[in-house]
Structures are given as C-alpha cells and as structure tokens.
Design a protein around this motif. Structure first.
Motif, PDB file in Angstrom:
ATOM      1  N   GLU A 166     -36.475 -16.936  -6.802  1.00 17.18           N
ATOM      2  CA  GLU A 166     -36.356 -17.197  -5.373  1.00 17.18           C
ATOM      3  C   GLU A 166     -34.960 -17.663  -4.995  1.00 17.18           C
ATOM      4  O   GLU A 166     -34.631 -17.757  -3.808  1.00 17.18           O
ATOM      5  CB  GLU A 166     -37.370 -18.259  -4.943  1.00 17.18           C
TER       6      GLU A 166
ATOM      7  N   GLU B 177     -38.618  -4.160 -10.547  1.00 13.78           N
ATOM      8  CA  GLU B 177     -39.925  -4.816 -10.509  1.00 13.78           C
ATOM      9  C   GLU B 177     -40.469  -4.918  -9.096  1.00 13.78           C
ATOM     10  O   GLU B 177     -41.680  -4.904  -8.879  1.00 13.78           O
ATOM     11  CB  GLU B 177     -39.835  -6.217 -11.125  1.00 13.78           C
ATOM     12  N   GLY B 178     -39.572  -5.022  -8.117  1.00 13.57           N
ATOM     13  CA  GLY B 178     -40.002  -5.143  -6.734  1.00 13.57           C
ATOM     14  C   GLY B 178     -40.442  -3.842  -6.109  1.00 13.57           C
ATOM     15  O   GLY B 178     -40.930  -3.830  -4.973  1.00 13.57           O
TER      16      GLY B 178
ATOM     17  N   GLU C  64     -31.165 -11.100 -15.267  1.00 16.36           N
ATOM     18  CA  GLU C  64     -31.027 -10.655 -13.880  1.00 16.36           C
ATOM     19  C   GLU C  64     -30.230 -11.651 -13.050  1.00 16.36           C
ATOM     20  O   GLU C  64     -29.382 -11.255 -12.240  1.00 16.36           O
ATOM     21  CB  GLU C  64     -32.411 -10.465 -13.268  1.00 16.36           C
TER      22      GLU C  64
ATOM     23  N   GLU D 242     -34.701  -4.802  -6.867  1.00 17.61           N
ATOM     24  CA  GLU D 242     -34.775  -4.567  -8.305  1.00 17.61           C
ATOM     25  C   GLU D 242     -36.045  -3.791  -8.653  1.00 17.61           C
ATOM     26  O   GLU D 242     -37.002  -3.751  -7.879  1.00 17.61           O
ATOM     27  CB  GLU D 242     -34.752  -5.892  -9.068  1.00 17.61           C
TER      28      GLU D 242
ATOM     29  N   SER E 164     -36.614 -13.644  -3.557  1.00 17.42           N
ATOM     30  CA  SER E 164     -37.541 -13.071  -4.523  1.00 17.42           C
ATOM     31  C   SER E 164     -38.449 -12.031  -3.885  1.00 17.42           C
ATOM     32  O   SER E 164     -39.031 -12.271  -2.825  1.00 17.42           O
ATOM     33  CB  SER E 164     -38.401 -14.173  -5.139  1.00 17.42           C
ATOM     34  N   TRP E 165     -38.605 -10.899  -4.567  1.00 21.21           N
ATOM     35  CA  TRP E 165     -39.550  -9.891  -4.105  1.00 21.21           C
ATOM     36  C   TRP E 165     -40.991 -10.368  -4.305  1.00 21.21           C
ATOM     37  O   TRP E 165     -41.922  -9.801  -3.729  1.00 21.21           O
ATOM     38  CB  TRP E 165     -39.336  -8.565  -4.841  1.00 21.21           C
ATOM     39  N   ARG E 166     -41.191 -11.405  -5.110  1.00 21.69           N
ATOM     40  CA  ARG E 166     -42.543 -11.925  -5.330  1.00 21.69           C
ATOM     41  C   ARG E 166     -43.136 -12.537  -4.064  1.00 21.69           C
ATOM     42  O   ARG E 166     -44.355 -12.581  -3.890  1.00 21.69           O
ATOM     43  CB  ARG E 166     -42.532 -12.980  -6.441  1.00 21.69           C
TER      44      ARG E 166
ATOM     45  N   GLY F   7     -34.677 -10.172  -6.209  1.00 19.07           N
ATOM     46  CA  GLY F   7     -34.955 -10.200  -7.638  1.00 19.07           C
ATOM     47  C   GLY F   7     -36.195 -11.017  -7.951  1.00 19.07           C
ATOM     48  O   GLY F   7     -37.014 -11.311  -7.068  1.00 19.07           O
ATOM     49  N   ASP F   8     -36.317 -11.403  -9.192  1.00 23.09           N
ATOM     50  CA  ASP F   8     -37.495 -12.151  -9.627  1.00 23.09           C
ATOM     51  C   ASP F   8     -37.460 -13.600  -9.146  1.00 23.09           C
ATOM     52  O   ASP F   8     -38.473 -14.155  -8.747  1.00 23.09           O
ATOM     53  CB  ASP F   8     -37.598 -12.108 -11.156  1.00 23.09           C
TER      54      ASP F   8
ATOM     55  N   HIS G  34     -45.927  -4.952  -3.795  1.00 17.71           N
ATOM     56  CA  HIS G  34     -44.641  -5.514  -3.400  1.00 17.71           C
ATOM     57  C   HIS G  34     -43.760  -4.450  -2.758  1.00 17.71           C
ATOM     58  O   HIS G  34     -43.139  -4.672  -1.720  1.00 17.71           O
ATOM     59  CB  HIS G  34     -43.928  -6.123  -4.606  1.00 17.71           C
TER      60      HIS G  34
END
Length: 437
Positions: free
Chosen positions: A210, A33-34, A240, A31, A263-265, A207-208, A39
């Motif tokens: 996990e 944001e990632g 999302e 996504e 999650s990309w976080r 995505g955002d 990241h």
C-alpha cells in the motif's frame, strides 16, 4: 436516503480534484498480480471512469507472475543476475506470448460496453504499438543479458498524438530496437520513462504494497526522493518495492510532479488516492504538498473556515474578515493540498520587546502530527528575528499545551500596556509567558 449521504458528502469533497485532474496526463502501472481475478476487472472500470472525467491516461502493465507461471509449466528455470532474468530465445518466446495475451485481455475489457456494467455507454480506444524503443543491457559482470533490455527512447510525440485523439495508449513491458529486435523490459522502468518523456502530472504505481511505512508500521503519506532512498537501498534488489521506489524517485527528480505508490489489493485505492485529500498510499514528490508559509490575502477564506468551529466553541476570540485582512502579515499558515489546516499569528509590541502568540489552530482532522509545535517554532523564530525577547499567550482551554512548551503562568501586569488595557475580563483567559532568551 441516509445511506446515500456519505457518498454525497464524499462527492462534494472530491469535486476540486475532479476539476484539477481534467486534462491532466497520468501514467498508471498495473503490476501483473493486479491484472488477475476481480482486481483487474475493478481496475479497468476505474480507468474507464478516469477517462470519462477527462484524464489523459497511459496504461503500462506488468507480466512477471504470468511469465513465471508459463516458464514453470514449461520446465524452464531462468538464470537471474542483478534482479533481472536473462531473456534468451526460449524465455522471450514466453514473454512475447504472455504480453500479447495480457494486452488482448486488457483491450477486451476496455471495450466492454454491456448494459448493467460500469462501462455501459463508454467508448474507449485502446492503442498499443512500437511506442517504446529499447537497447540491450549487454554484458554486465561477465553475464550476457541477451534480450533483457532497458528503455532507450520513448516516442512521446506519437503518444501525445494518441492522447490528443482521446485514445488510451496501452504499453506492455517490451521495447523495440532499430534492428527489429524485441527486448524484455522492466514495467516500472517503462512507466517511469514514459511519465518523464510526457512530462506527466502523475505516475501511479499499483503494486502489492500500500506504500511505505515508518519503524512503527505507520503509513508514510508523503516523502521526498531523498527521504525514500534509504528504504530503496534496504530493499531486495529483485523486489517489487525496490523497482517501484527506483522509478518513483527517478521520476520525481526528472520533473514528474507526483508519484503515488498504492496497492491493487485495495479495490478503492486508485480512486481513493486521487480524489481524497490525504490519499491512501505514499506519494513521492520533490515539492511538499503540505507546507508552512506566511499567510496571504488569498488565505482569508480558508482561515475563516478553519477558525469558525473553534470560535463557536469559545476556544478562540471571533475574528472578522476585515480584521484578518488587516493583520494578514502577522499570520503563518499550514497549507495541505490547497486547504488551510493550521495557523498561528505573531502580534508584536516593539516598545516592550514582546510578542503575542495568538490564534493557534489546527484542523480537527490533522491533530497529533506536531503541527502545533511547528507553528510555535516558526513563531518563536520570527519573534527573535524581530527583536522580541518574550512571548505571551492568552488561553481559556489549552493552558497545558503551553506549559508543555515552556510557558509559565503570568499576571496581567506582565502584559504590554496596550494589551493590558484591552484585556477581556469576562473571558478570564489565563496569561502565559515564555522567555526567548
């Protein structure tokens, strides 16, 4: 040297997955944001690593936050309906520009081969193009969606050809029509449709979040599409997680073996999900990767590995390979992604209509998930089918567990004659009995 030991241990345990993933096709959605800050750099390096390990990768990238920023800077407030913005000409100009910029950024990072970087010496050929055909959403609820579209067809033969050549297709959330128009698409839908068209082994949605959680906030490791549907329906249509669950459930129902929500976080999420037994996110699959089933001869090695630590602690009587092979039809096992993590046996004494619940074992890493109860329930069901009216067990360490599940203390005289004659007086096992009536 000690600092390297955890890595070495992890590497040894990941080797079955390295072998299993080689030559497989994965569709990975990142996504928008990632794709920013550190990241994105880390994800690109992990994609390169997967490529070197022989995974056939198709990468789909999102651009929602970048487009939203561009629209805000231009003073444009898009009209939204049913979770989609209405992509008129002014919005499409920004969508196309941002998609091109993000694609170039990603291709540039995939081309990075500088010394002292994880990509040093790796050559990746990233290819984009008109690989996804689209059609307009049209007029819905009296609203004309203009150039907001949906996937019409994936050019799977062309993508397969690129993969066969060792290339990595990189797909933006755009689609093309036979009349030469460009349409704004949902990145999650593109990823889902590509995965289905390619009959991909995995669809990975970065995505955002996990993954999915239960009411107590605990991460749900595995769900079927039917189990995930209630969470999808409860989610905001524009969220999302709603888009990802829609894609995951649809992919699972149309033949994609496993879809992963991670999650990309978490910088380790992609590799952690793929190269550890339990993963770090939620997997949506039609087929359970943990299953309770009758044991087979091929399970003997796994049973020996499971039982050995318990035998060493004196919790179980030692069983030889020959004995396990001879009694294999008496056993049930819980298999988790190729590993035997639990077992139980039912030895029957038909003359006295009694069955012995034996060799109940669950791997130390997987206790607390009611797997023992699952094994007991299935053993009782099997015993009743075979006409047994009572179930007994011998234990030296876990009598309270049996008490909690309906067993009561009994005497040696309560055992079947054959079992009574072979009772090991030195172990002084407690004798427990349960009625199956």
């Amino acid at each position: 040297m000690n600092t390297a030991l955890p890595f070495v241990d992890w590497f040894r345990h990941s080797s079955p997955y390295i072998n299993a993933h080689r030559g497989r096709t994965f569709v990975i959605l990142i996504e928008g944001e990632g794709m920013v800050c550190d990241h994105g750099e880390q994800l690109v390096q992990d994609l390169a690593l997967l490529h070197t390990l022989g995974v056939r990768l198709v990468v789909v990238f999102g651009i929602r936050p970048q487009v939203q920023t561009a629209l805000s800077e231009a003073g444009i407030e898009p009209q939204r309906h049913e979770g989609r913005w209405i992509a008129d000409a002014s919005i499409m100009a920004h969508v196309e520009r941002v998609a091109a910029e993000q694609r170039l950024w990603l291709e540039a990072r995939l081309s990075l081969g500088l010394p002292n970087t994880p990509l040093h010496g790796i050559e990746l050929t990233a290819v984009s193009g008109n690989l996804v055909m689209a059609k307009p959403l049209g007029v819905r609820g009296g609203i004309d969606f203009d150039h907001s579209g949906e996937v019409r067809r994936v050019r799977s033969v062309a993508i397969e050809g690129l993969l066969d050549q060792g290339a990595m297709p990189v797909l933006p959330p755009l689609g093309y029509s036979s009349t030469g128009e460009v349409f704004d698409l949902e990145a999650a839908e593109v990823a889902q449709q590509v995965a289905v068209a390619l009959k991909a082994d995995k669809l990975i949605l970065l995505g955002d979040a996990e993954g999915l959680h239960d009411d107590q906030g605990r991460l749900l490791r595995q769900m079927s599409p039917a189990e995930a549907e209630p969470q999808r329906r409860q989610a905001d249509v524009d969220s999302e997680i709603s888009r990802h669950l829609s894609a995951a459930c649809a992919a699972a129902r149309h033949g994609v073996a496993r879809t992963h929500l991670v999650s990309w976080r978490d910088r380790d999420a992609l590799l952690g999900e793929l190269f550890t037994r339990d993963g770090v996110g939620t997997m949506i699959t039609q087929h359970r990767y943990e299953q309770l089933r009758p044991a087979e001869l091929g399970d003997v090695a796994g049973l020996l590995e499971l039982l050995e630590p318990l035998e060493a602690r004196g919790m179980l009587v030692a069983r030889s390979r020959e004995r396990l092979e001879h009694e294999i039809d008496d056993y049930l096992v819980i298999e988790r992604d190729g590993m035997i993590i639990g077992c139980a046996a039912l030895h029957t004494y038909p003359d006295e209509a009694m069955g012995e619940l034996a060799c109940v074992a669950v791997h130390d890493d997987y206790r607390g998930g009611k797997r023992g109860e699952m094994l007991l329930t299935e053993v009782e069901r099997r015993a009743r089918r075979q006409g047994m009216t009572r179930l007994f067990a011998l234990t030296t360490h876990t009598s309270h567990w049996f008490f909690e599940h309906g067993f009561q203390l009994a005497d040696l005289a309560d055992l079947p004659t054959l079992k009574r004659d072979t009772y090991n007086q030195a172990r002084r096992s407690k004798i427990l009995l349960k009625s199956l009536g």
